[in-house]
Design an enzyme around this catalytic site. Structure first.
Site, mmCIF file in Angstrom:
data_model
loop_
_atom_site.group_PDB
_atom_site.id
_atom_site.type_symbol
_atom_site.label_atom_id
_atom_site.label_comp_id
_atom_site.label_asym_id
_atom_site.label_seq_id
_atom_site.Cartn_x
_atom_site.Cartn_y
_atom_site.Cartn_z
ATOM 1 N N GLU A 221 32.629 37.704 36.982
ATOM 2 C CA GLU A 221 33.135 38.841 37.728
ATOM 3 C C GLU A 221 33.986 39.664 36.428
ATOM 4 O OE1 GLU A 221 36.674 38.230 40.008
ATOM 5 O OE2 GLU A 221 36.416 40.001 41.277
ATOM 6 N N ASN B 265 34.125 46.954 42.115
ATOM 7 C CA ASN B 265 34.067 45.714 41.561
ATOM 8 C C ASN B 265 32.701 45.427 41.678
ATOM 9 O OD1 ASN B 265 34.218 43.098 40.502
ATOM 10 N ND2 ASN B 265 36.079 42.728 41.242
ATOM 11 N N LYS C 127 31.655 44.808 45.297
ATOM 12 C CA LYS C 127 32.322 43.824 46.279
ATOM 13 C C LYS C 127 32.780 44.381 47.582
ATOM 14 C CE LYS C 127 36.279 40.553 45.119
ATOM 15 N NZ LYS C 127 37.297 40.126 43.982
ATOM 16 N N GLU D 203 43.829 44.042 42.996
ATOM 17 C CA GLU D 203 42.419 44.657 43.347
ATOM 18 C C GLU D 203 42.524 45.691 44.189
ATOM 19 O OE1 GLU D 203 39.013 42.058 43.240
ATOM 20 O OE2 GLU D 203 40.361 40.524 43.113
ATOM 21 N N CYS E 166 33.680 36.850 43.661
ATOM 22 C CA CYS E 166 34.925 36.189 43.923
ATOM 23 C C CYS E 166 35.100 35.607 45.155
ATOM 24 C CB CYS E 166 35.706 36.653 43.034
ATOM 25 S SG CYS E 166 37.295 35.501 42.908
ATOM 26 N N ASN F 124 37.039 35.328 39.463
ATOM 27 C CA ASN F 124 38.390 34.991 38.626
ATOM 28 C C ASN F 124 39.446 34.673 39.472
ATOM 29 O OD1 ASN F 124 38.762 36.969 35.731
ATOM 30 N ND2 ASN F 124 36.977 37.713 36.923
HETATM 31 N N1 CDV Z 1 39.066 37.864 42.149
HETATM 32 C C1 CDV Z 1 39.371 37.546 43.357
HETATM 33 O O1 CDV Z 1 38.677 37.938 44.180
HETATM 34 N N2 CDV Z 1 40.398 36.442 43.280
HETATM 35 C C2 CDV Z 1 40.580 35.955 44.680
HETATM 36 C C3 CDV Z 1 42.119 35.287 44.628
HETATM 37 C C4 CDV Z 1 42.965 36.448 44.570
HETATM 38 C C5 CDV Z 1 42.297 34.624 45.808
HETATM 39 C C6 CDV Z 1 39.763 34.627 44.972
HETATM 40 O O2 CDV Z 1 39.329 34.745 46.170
HETATM 41 O O3 CDV Z 1 39.554 33.887 44.172
#
Ligand code: CDV
Length: 318
Positions: free
Chosen positions: A47, A112, A129, A148, A174, A199
């Site tokens: 990501e 994203n 996303k 975000e 993510c 991330n």
């Molecule tokens: N980049 C993300 O989506 N990170 C989230 C954190 C903030 C909880 C994740 O679900 O890993």
């Protein structure tokens, strides 16, 4: 029958604020070469793979941060990656921040996004996303921000899949990986391979009790998603300590059985690979998780009709 494809998860270590796009793309190309030397046909990058994780900084002036976004793909900085991948005959998935052209509403939108590129260089599709975590406003009590929800819109496009790489391929990003709906939406379209970049800071400010469980939860949700939908899952991190914030690495490739078949051992730039038989998906899709035979959508109606929890009424005798 077997349908093998060798896949690379190209984990990235930190990208700092002052690292240029060009220097990052050089790192991506170096990993592309490593993947090719292992006979890979697809490389999955994380990501927001082109920049530091900029949503950790609050700003009043969103437009002043537009330099973190790509307005085209390929963009001038990523063109060398596209060119080299095509020359080598290898495909890739790349996460980046997307700033769209003005739409019908006259506005530009920020997503994203992940782009999937075939071995011949054609763009197969984009995924924007869906589940955007974190917060919209400055929350100075946190040791670092996770904005975000300020920097990106939630996409309403959902979880499409693509016929690509001789299989059926989907993407997620993510936080999406924590939601069973993500996998099921694609499972219902016969997905055989789900590509997920992430991330994930180790410190989770709203409930630091979860910090020690980050690695466990990462594997738990992706392994369950793979098994319950009979699909391969490739999870790829941007890990290590970036701008003083430690993020989870633990990139992995998961079989339709739910078993991890390859896992990163470092928190830096690292390529892991696995030879994946897409026909293995059938072992699960045609038995325990034969959706057509065993699913009961008529009793799952809350899944799409209700957002939050509605508890039953209190028992009057209590
Ligand atoms: N980049 C993300 O989506 N990170 C989230 C954190 C903030 C909880 C994740 O679900 O890993």
């Amino acid at each position: 029958m077997s349908r093998y494809i060798t896949i690379a998860a190209a984990q990235l270590g930190p990208i700092e604020k002052d690292h240029s796009r060009e220097s990052v793309v050089e790192r991506l190309i170096a990993m592309l070469h490593q993947a090719v030397s292992s006979n890979c046909k697809l490389v999955v990058f994380p990501e927001l793979a082109l920049t530091t994780f900029f949503p950790r900084w609050y700003t009043e002036d969103l437009a002043g941060h537009d330099h973190y976004y790509e307005t085209s793909m390929p963009s001038p900085a990523t063109q060398p990656l596209f060119d080299e991948a095509k020359r080598l005959g290898i495909g890739f998935a790349l996460g980046y921040a997307e700033l769209t052209e003005p739409g019908a509403d006259g506005l530009q939108h920020r997503f994203n996004t992940t782009v999937l590129v075939e071995r011949d260089g054609t763009i197969v599709g984009k995924y924007r996303k869906v589940h955007i975590p974190g917060h919209e406003d400055d929350e100075p009590w946190r040791p670092f921000q996770h904005l975000e929800r300020r920097y990106f819109e939630e996409s309403n496009e959902g979880f499409g899949v693509h016929r690509a790489f001789d299989g059926i391929v989907g993407m997620a990003t993510c936080n999406d990986r924590r939601w069973p709906e993500t996998y099921r939406e694609m499972g219902l379209q016969g997905v055989e391979l789900i590509l997920i970049g992430y991330n994930t800071p180790i410190h989770y400010a709203p409930d630091p009790g979860q910090n020690a469980l980050q690695g466990f939860h990462n594997q738990l949700c992706m392994q369950a998603g793979a098994y319950q939908n009979g699909t391969w899952v490739v999870g790829v991190a941007k890990g290590g300590v970036e701008a003083g914030v430690e993020s989870l690495a633990q990139s992995c490739i998961i079989a339709p059985s739910g078993q991890i078949v390859a896992q990163a051992t470092t928190t830096g730039d690292e390529v892991i690979t696995a030879r994946c038989d897409l026909d293995k998906c059938k072992d699960f899709k045609e038995t325990l998780f034969n959706f057509d035979r065993y699913r009961r959508p008529e009793v799952y109606q809350r899944i799409t009709s209700q957002k939050g929890v509605i508890e039953p009424p209190e028992n009057p005798s209590n």
